[in-house]
Design a protein around this motif. Structure first.
Motif, PDB file in Angstrom:
ATOM      1  N   SER A  36      14.080  -0.502  -5.349  1.00  0.00           N
ATOM      2  CA  SER A  36      13.529   0.772  -4.881  1.00  0.00           C
ATOM      3  C   SER A  36      12.059   0.592  -4.571  1.00  0.00           C
ATOM      4  N   ALA A  37      11.561   1.437  -3.694  1.00  0.00           N
ATOM      5  CA  ALA A  37      10.144   1.367  -3.329  1.00  0.00           C
ATOM      6  C   ALA A  37       9.261   1.709  -4.520  1.00  0.00           C
ATOM      7  N   LYS A  38       9.747   2.611  -5.389  1.00  0.00           N
ATOM      8  CA  LYS A  38       8.962   2.975  -6.560  1.00  0.00           C
ATOM      9  C   LYS A  38       8.873   1.816  -7.543  1.00  0.00           C
ATOM     10  N   GLU A  39       9.925   1.010  -7.610  1.00  0.00           N
ATOM     11  CA  GLU A  39       9.891  -0.148  -8.513  1.00  0.00           C
ATOM     12  C   GLU A  39       8.881  -1.183  -8.037  1.00  0.00           C
ATOM     13  N   VAL A  82      12.951  -4.092   0.750  1.00  0.00           N
ATOM     14  CA  VAL A  82      11.959  -3.103   0.300  1.00  0.00           C
ATOM     15  C   VAL A  82      10.591  -3.717   0.545  1.00  0.00           C
ATOM     16  N   ARG A  83       9.730  -3.005   1.274  1.00  0.00           N
ATOM     17  CA  ARG A  83       8.425  -3.558   1.639  1.00  0.00           C
ATOM     18  C   ARG A  83       7.385  -2.460   1.687  1.00  0.00           C
ATOM     19  N   ALA A  84       6.111  -2.885   1.816  1.00  0.00           N
ATOM     20  CA  ALA A  84       4.997  -1.933   1.905  1.00  0.00           C
ATOM     21  C   ALA A  84       3.863  -2.619   2.647  1.00  0.00           C
ATOM     22  N   LEU A 109      -5.028  -6.819   6.414  1.00  0.00           N
ATOM     23  CA  LEU A 109      -3.851  -5.997   6.153  1.00  0.00           C
ATOM     24  C   LEU A 109      -2.705  -6.926   5.803  1.00  0.00           C
ATOM     25  N   VAL A 110      -1.818  -6.464   4.904  1.00  0.00           N
ATOM     26  CA  VAL A 110      -0.714  -7.279   4.454  1.00  0.00           C
ATOM     27  C   VAL A 110       0.532  -6.421   4.312  1.00  0.00           C
ATOM     28  N   THR A 111       1.653  -6.946   4.809  1.00  0.00           N
ATOM     29  CA  THR A 111       2.969  -6.348   4.570  1.00  0.00           C
ATOM     30  C   THR A 111       3.736  -7.296   3.660  1.00  0.00           C
ATOM     31  N   ALA A 112       4.198  -6.793   2.526  1.00  0.00           N
ATOM     32  CA  ALA A 112       4.876  -7.629   1.534  1.00  0.00           C
ATOM     33  C   ALA A 112       6.135  -6.920   1.046  1.00  0.00           C
TER      34      ALA A 112
END
Length: 352
Positions: free
Chosen positions: A164-167, A215-217, A227-230
């Motif tokens: 999950s994104a919250k995790e 799941v990423r942010a 900037l980073v997407t992980a």
């Protein structure tokens, strides 16, 4: 080696001198063999069963000697030539000495027996006087807290809970080291289609190996210049995750696909257009990845220490040692220790 303790009390004299303290009855030399002389003179009369024989002739045989019919009193000259036919008894003085020795030994044995009986009685009395101990209660074991069961991350069979994104990104800020500046979380995304986070043959490879979730942010670095997407790709098992890891590098080198950045507005479009540095790593049945670009869209030079540090923070510290470590330990683990590490890879991605 045998040690023997000796003291003056144990010393003795085998033949003590007359008049000394050790001259006790029975301690002197043994009496000579044979009958001891009588203390009183024997009468000069002969015994009835004694015969007087001449000293110059051998004793006659039993056939030649006739049984005596009368006892004659021998003369004084023949008293030294008397023989007896009966066995002589021991002198009274020696018999009395042996009997006295027996009495002394028996008395000593009685004293020793009495002493042993006294010790036994004293032990029994002492035992009876001691208070009886009350019943002892069995020791109670201290309660021990059961160690939390570790969750195996090798496959989705053992790790069935979806991500999950919250995790992965529970707040608007992400602090990896206490006292250090935080990353700013700009946007999160959770999708059941892994193709939203990859293009070309990279997306096809992930789908072929059973990837069913990503799941990423997107985050801004503490200094604000990158900037980073992980995020994490959820594959079937560890074997499929390792196959994806090994195949991604040649696909990127041959420009047959790439990882996508997640635009989050406010000048973050460079994530999908600027040259980027990307890294990935496997832990269990997950593939962790991160994509870094400069906020101004400039090309990142090879060996850029700042970019390498960002990749390490996102993939190693946060996703592997943080998120997946806590998942393996049931969400009870604290901040992961620096000793845990996993192999990763990185490469340059050209802008679209």
């Amino acid at each position: 080696m045998v040690y023997r303790y000796e003291s003056d009390e144990d010393a003795f004299e085998e033949y003590p001198e007359p008049g000394s303290d050790l001259s006790v009855f029975g301690a002197g030399p043994p009496p000579p063999a044979g009958p001891s002389p009588s203390r009183f003179p024997a009468p000069s009369l002969p015994r009835p069963n004694q015969l007087s024989l001449p000293s110059t002739q051998p004793p006659p045989t039993r056939a030649e000697v006739a049984p005596p019919t009368r006892v004659d009193v021998p003369s004084a000259a023949s008293r030294s030539q008397v023989y007896t036919s009966a066995t002589a008894m021991e002198p009274s003085s020696r018999r009395g000495g042996g009997r006295l020795w027996q009495v002394l030994v028996g008395g000593a044995a009685v004293l020793v027996l009495l002493a042993l009986c006294g010790l036994g009685a004293a032990a029994l009395i002492d035992r009876n006087e001691q208070p009886a101990a009350g019943p002892t209660s069995p020791p109670t074991a201290a309660p021990t807290s059961a160690a939390p069961e570790r969750l195996a991350l090798d496959s989705r069979e053992s790790d069935r809970a979806p991500l999950s994104a919250k995790e992965l990104f529970p707040g608007k800020e992400l602090t990896l080291t206490a006292g250090q500046p935080s990353y700013q979380v700009l946007k999160t995304q959770s999708s059941g289609s892994c193709a939203v986070a990859a293009t070309g043959e990279v997306a096809d490879l992930l789908a072929l190996l059973g990837c069913n979730q990503v799941v990423r942010a997107t985050l801004r670095t503490p200094k604000g210049d990158h900037l980073v997407t992980a995020g994490l790709f959820n594959l079937t098992d560890k074997v499929s995750a390792e196959r994806a890891r090994d195949r991604i590098r040649p696909l990127l080198d041959e420009r047959k696909g790439r990882f996508r950045g997640l635009a989050a507005g406010d000048g973050t479009d460079v994530l999908s257009s600027a040259p980027a540095r990307v890294g990935w790593q496997v832990r269990g049945h997950y593939v962790a990845y991160a994509l870094v670009v400069r906020e101004d869209g400039a090309t990142i030079k090879a060996g850029d220490a700042t970019v390498r540090e960002i990749l390490f923070d996102m993939i190693e510290l946060h996703l592997s040692r943080g998120v997946l470590q806590q998942r393996a330990e049931g969400g009870t683990a604290a901040q992961p220790t620096p000793e845990t590490s996993a192999s990763g890879d990185d490469g340059d991605l050209p802008g679209e």
